[in-house]
Design a protein around this motif. Structure first.
Motif, PDB file in Angstrom:
ATOM      1  N   ILE A   1       0.928   3.890  -3.034  1.00  0.00           N
ATOM      2  CA  ILE A   1       0.461   5.481  -2.612  1.00  0.00           C
ATOM      3  C   ILE A   1       1.767   6.497  -3.279  1.00  0.00           C
ATOM      4  O   ILE A   1       1.567   7.420  -3.766  1.00  0.00           O
ATOM      5  CB  ILE A   1       0.428   5.766  -1.147  1.00  0.00           C
ATOM      6  CG1 ILE A   1      -0.788   5.022  -0.594  1.00  0.00           C
ATOM      7  CG2 ILE A   1       0.453   7.127  -0.812  1.00  0.00           C
ATOM      8  CD1 ILE A   1      -0.968   5.269   0.605  1.00  0.00           C
TER       9      ILE A   1
ATOM     10  N   SER B   1       1.608   6.629  -7.046  1.00  0.00           N
ATOM     11  CA  SER B   1       0.496   7.324  -7.167  1.00  0.00           C
ATOM     12  C   SER B   1       0.678   8.826  -7.139  1.00  0.00           C
ATOM     13  O   SER B   1       0.429   9.539  -8.180  1.00  0.00           O
ATOM     14  CB  SER B   1      -0.778   7.065  -6.437  1.00  0.00           C
ATOM     15  OG  SER B   1      -1.876   7.882  -6.645  1.00  0.00           O
TER      16      SER B   1
ATOM     17  N   LEU C   1      -3.258   7.976   5.667  1.00  0.00           N
ATOM     18  CA  LEU C   1      -2.887   8.860   4.359  1.00  0.00           C
ATOM     19  C   LEU C   1      -3.831   9.057   3.640  1.00  0.00           C
ATOM     20  O   LEU C   1      -3.773   9.804   2.570  1.00  0.00           O
ATOM     21  CB  LEU C   1      -1.635   8.003   3.863  1.00  0.00           C
ATOM     22  CG  LEU C   1      -0.362   7.743   4.866  1.00  0.00           C
ATOM     23  CD1 LEU C   1       0.753   7.022   3.800  1.00  0.00           C
ATOM     24  CD2 LEU C   1       0.163   9.016   4.730  1.00  0.00           C
ATOM     25  N   SER C   2      -5.248   8.376   3.595  1.00  0.00           N
ATOM     26  CA  SER C   2      -5.922   8.560   2.561  1.00  0.00           C
ATOM     27  C   SER C   2      -6.381   9.854   2.371  1.00  0.00           C
ATOM     28  O   SER C   2      -6.771  10.217   1.064  1.00  0.00           O
ATOM     29  CB  SER C   2      -7.316   7.335   2.933  1.00  0.00           C
ATOM     30  OG  SER C   2      -7.783   7.935   3.977  1.00  0.00           O
ATOM     31  N   SER C   3      -6.668  10.683   3.437  1.00  0.00           N
ATOM     32  CA  SER C   3      -7.441  11.847   3.439  1.00  0.00           C
ATOM     33  C   SER C   3      -6.358  12.838   2.554  1.00  0.00           C
ATOM     34  O   SER C   3      -6.735  13.713   1.739  1.00  0.00           O
ATOM     35  CB  SER C   3      -7.510  12.596   4.733  1.00  0.00           C
ATOM     36  OG  SER C   3      -6.325  12.587   5.518  1.00  0.00           O
TER      37      SER C   3
ATOM     38  N   ARG D   1      -3.899   3.293   5.104  1.00  0.00           N
ATOM     39  CA  ARG D   1      -5.037   4.052   4.370  1.00  0.00           C
ATOM     40  C   ARG D   1      -5.648   5.293   5.338  1.00  0.00           C
ATOM     41  O   ARG D   1      -5.996   6.171   5.135  1.00  0.00           O
ATOM     42  CB  ARG D   1      -6.336   3.125   3.866  1.00  0.00           C
ATOM     43  CG  ARG D   1      -5.440   2.410   2.529  1.00  0.00           C
ATOM     44  CD  ARG D   1      -6.705   1.657   1.868  1.00  0.00           C
ATOM     45  NE  ARG D   1      -7.230   0.616   2.689  1.00  0.00           N
ATOM     46  CZ  ARG D   1      -6.878  -0.847   2.732  1.00  0.00           C
ATOM     47  NH1 ARG D   1      -5.683  -1.005   1.516  1.00  0.00           N
ATOM     48  NH2 ARG D   1      -7.081  -1.856   3.325  1.00  0.00           N
ATOM     49  N   GLU D   2      -5.705   4.478   6.711  1.00  0.00           N
ATOM     50  CA  GLU D   2      -6.523   5.495   7.661  1.00  0.00           C
ATOM     51  C   GLU D   2      -5.554   6.832   7.891  1.00  0.00           C
ATOM     52  O   GLU D   2      -6.069   7.900   7.967  1.00  0.00           O
ATOM     53  CB  GLU D   2      -6.652   4.612   9.131  1.00  0.00           C
ATOM     54  CG  GLU D   2      -7.054   5.626  10.051  1.00  0.00           C
ATOM     55  CD  GLU D   2      -7.014   4.680  11.462  1.00  0.00           C
ATOM     56  OE1 GLU D   2      -7.346   5.542  12.570  1.00  0.00           O
ATOM     57  OE2 GLU D   2      -6.727   3.635  11.499  1.00  0.00           O
TER      58      GLU D   2
ATOM     59  N   VAL E   1      -3.881  11.702   0.519  1.00  0.00           N
ATOM     60  CA  VAL E   1      -3.795  11.129  -0.781  1.00  0.00           C
ATOM     61  C   VAL E   1      -4.904  11.672  -1.694  1.00  0.00           C
ATOM     62  O   VAL E   1      -4.704  12.065  -3.186  1.00  0.00           O
ATOM     63  CB  VAL E   1      -3.439   9.756  -0.820  1.00  0.00           C
ATOM     64  CG1 VAL E   1      -3.391   9.231  -2.324  1.00  0.00           C
ATOM     65  CG2 VAL E   1      -2.234   9.456  -0.303  1.00  0.00           C
ATOM     66  N   GLN E   2      -6.086  11.732  -1.412  1.00  0.00           N
ATOM     67  CA  GLN E   2      -7.387  12.123  -2.237  1.00  0.00           C
ATOM     68  C   GLN E   2      -7.360  13.351  -2.323  1.00  0.00           C
ATOM     69  O   GLN E   2      -7.934  13.653  -3.679  1.00  0.00           O
ATOM     70  CB  GLN E   2      -8.526  11.278  -1.422  1.00  0.00           C
ATOM     71  CG  GLN E   2      -8.702   9.890  -1.348  1.00  0.00           C
ATOM     72  CD  GLN E   2      -9.744   9.651  -0.287  1.00  0.00           C
ATOM     73  OE1 GLN E   2     -10.560  10.433   0.222  1.00  0.00           O
ATOM     74  NE2 GLN E   2      -9.718   8.047  -0.141  1.00  0.00           N
TER      75      GLN E   2
ATOM     76  N   GLU F   1       0.930  -1.193  -0.198  1.00  0.00           N
ATOM     77  CA  GLU F   1       0.206   0.019   0.046  1.00  0.00           C
ATOM     78  C   GLU F   1       0.996   1.269   0.052  1.00  0.00           C
ATOM     79  O   GLU F   1       0.656   2.109  -0.902  1.00  0.00           O
ATOM     80  CB  GLU F   1      -1.058  -0.035   1.264  1.00  0.00           C
ATOM     81  CG  GLU F   1      -1.889   1.151   1.257  1.00  0.00           C
ATOM     82  CD  GLU F   1      -3.045   0.968   0.320  1.00  0.00           C
ATOM     83  OE1 GLU F   1      -3.857   1.594   0.088  1.00  0.00           O
ATOM     84  OE2 GLU F   1      -3.089  -0.164  -0.153  1.00  0.00           O
TER      85      GLU F   1
ATOM     86  N   SER G   1      -1.971  16.992  -1.149  1.00  0.00           N
ATOM     87  CA  SER G   1      -0.893  16.085  -1.290  1.00  0.00           C
ATOM     88  C   SER G   1       0.399  16.792  -1.900  1.00  0.00           C
ATOM     89  O   SER G   1       1.479  16.604  -1.625  1.00  0.00           O
ATOM     90  CB  SER G   1      -1.247  14.956  -2.109  1.00  0.00           C
ATOM     91  OG  SER G   1      -1.812  15.148  -3.431  1.00  0.00           O
TER      92      SER G   1
END
Length: 466
Positions: free
Chosen positions: A402, A405, A452-454, A449-450, A456-457, A398, A462
């Motif tokens: 990231i 991406s 870094l997701s905010s 994900r918890e 990255v999205q 993951e 970012s």
């Protein structure tokens, strides 16, 4: 070799194998530097009259940032026990402009060679230096107390009486104190030792830095032997620190400085590696502006040319020849291309290797495989607080996804993106590690994900944070 040192006889396959322990992929670049290193060993085996005619084949590495160009050169130098310096071509200016001159890279290499040779020589005499230092420290410890204190200075013009002499320790007493030193029972004892004040005078510090590099005389060396310039000061330190300072002083006495300098110059001339980064920044772009920042680009290339081609540079340690130094240049060449360099400089870099951009699989391997991988580094750092990190395979996958991406959506900075992402991931853990106490933290894909997701999205966020 005139200094009696031989290059390690590593085969190209062995060199590549060693580089594989630290750098993922880039087999073409590893093969090129491995052959260059082996050719140095081969050159030592040929007859003397032909040896001087064999020059190294310099290398240009072409590839985006963060794919391992600098690391390959740095690890190669460490593997070969060779002096190494990294310079940025964009920091140099043409002769006549204010800034660093290109010959400073050779002076920096000689300084690196002297530090390398001095460290090797100090290691050879370390055991003797420790023995002498222990003797001196034992003598100092035995002389503590009122009987050994120095009297205050005399009055008027009368010279103060000499301090009372402390009798030399007998062998049995010396061995007893030495055993206590090694056992650590005297670590709390304080002694007063006299050390040289190595700091440069203020006015010398004000004259140092850029603009003075072309002066072959070191002002500090020039003035330090003048009356009043060589100073010593007394320090009251604990026994372990006193032993370390005395070891350094005794080791310096045992090392022949002139021989170190002589061997270091030979090492720099025959084994030295100079890594010239950002060489694409001084390539003349077709149709580019001829004034402003571009004005000295071609001039810097022409100044670098004789250094790479083989010339003699004046340093404070004498004349240094660059004929057999290995030059490795590197650049991304996003805007310019290697053919934009002046033809003469292109001819001095006959070997060109292209480094591939890192894929997601490469990033996974970078996190997992190298001996000094980031996962190992962070795990070791937090283990000092009693916190054991356990990265699962899906968490590593993951993190790599990231990083890839973000590199695709923003600027591609290669493996350096992993530093930013891991620092962001472990920010809270690193801050609170001392409060959590000993334990274990499992980091899986859900945790990644918890955290870094905010970020990255949100593409705008970012760009600033990752």
């Amino acid at each position: 070799m005139s200094n009696g040192r031989k290059i390690p006889a590593l085969t190209p396959r062995e060199v590549v194998g060693e580089l594989d322990r630290y750098i993922v992929g880039q087999s073409a670049a590893k093969r090129a530097v491995a052959i260059a290193l082996r050719n140095r060993w081969r050159r030592q085996q040929v007859p003397e009259e032909l040896r001087e005619e064999i020059h190294p084949k310099n290398i240009i590495m072409i590839g985006p940032t963060g794919v391992g160009k600098t690391e390959i050169a740095r690890r190669l130098a460490k593997l070969a026990q060779a002096p190494f310096v990294k310079v940025e071509a964009s920091k140099f200016t043409e002769v006549g402009y204010v800034g660093r001159d290109v010959e400073s890279m050779v002076r920096d290499l000689v300084e690196a060679a002297i530090a390398l040779v001095r460290d090797e020589e100090l290691e050879k005499v370390r055991a003797r230096a420790t023995e002498f230092a222990e003797d001196r420290l034992a003598q100092l410890l035995s002389g503590q107390g009122p009987a050994a204190s120095r009297p205050s200075g005399g009055i008027g013009f009368m010279a103060p009486p000499p301090p009372p002499s402390v009798p030399r320790l007998g062998d049995s007493e010396r061995e007893k104190l030495r055993a206590q030193l090694r056992a650590g029972t005297l670590d709390d004892q304080e002694v007063e030792i006299e050390t040289s004040d190595a700091g440069a005078p203020t006015f010398l510090r004000n004259f140092s830095g850029q603009g003075m590099e072309e002066i072959g005389v070191n002002l500090q060396d020039l003035f330090k032997n003048m009356p009043g310039m060589s100073r010593t000061r007394k320090r009251s330190v604990r026994a372990p620190e006193a032993l370390r300072l005395l070891e350094q002083e005794e080791a310096a006495k045992l090392v022949d400085t002139e021989r170190v300098t002589r061997d270091a110059v030979v090492r720099a001339e025959t084994h030295g590696i100079i890594f010239i980064d950002e060489i694409d920044k001084i390539a003349s772009r077709e149709g580019g502006a001829k004034g402003g920042p571009d004005v000295s680009r071609e001039g810097v290339q022409r100044d670098i040319l004789p250094i790479v081609e083989g010339s003699t540079v004046n340093t404070k340690y004498g004349q240094v020849k660059t004929d057999h130094m290995l030059f490795i240049a590197a650049g991304a060449f996003h805007v310019s291309k290697p053919s934009d360099l002046i033809p003469e400089l292109q001819g001095r870099f006959p070997i060109r290797v292209e480094l591939e951009p890192l894929s997601g699989d490469d990033l996974v391997r970078i996190l997992r495989e190298p001996k000094n991988s980031l996962i190992r580094q962070y795990t070791a750092l937090l283990a000092t607080e009693g916190l054991r990190l356990d990265f699962t395979d899906d968490a590593i996958a993951e993190l790599a996804q990231i990083a890839q991406s973000v590199n695709e959506r923003t600027e591609n900075i290669g493996a350096r993106r992993l530093h930013t992402i891991l620092e962001r991931l472990l920010d809270e853990v690193s801050f609170n590690a001392d409060e959590r106490g000993p334990g274990e933290l499992k980091i899986d894909a859900a945790y990644v994900r918890e955290r870094l997701s905010s970020v990255v999205q949100d593409e705008d966020l970012s760009r600033y944070i990752l």
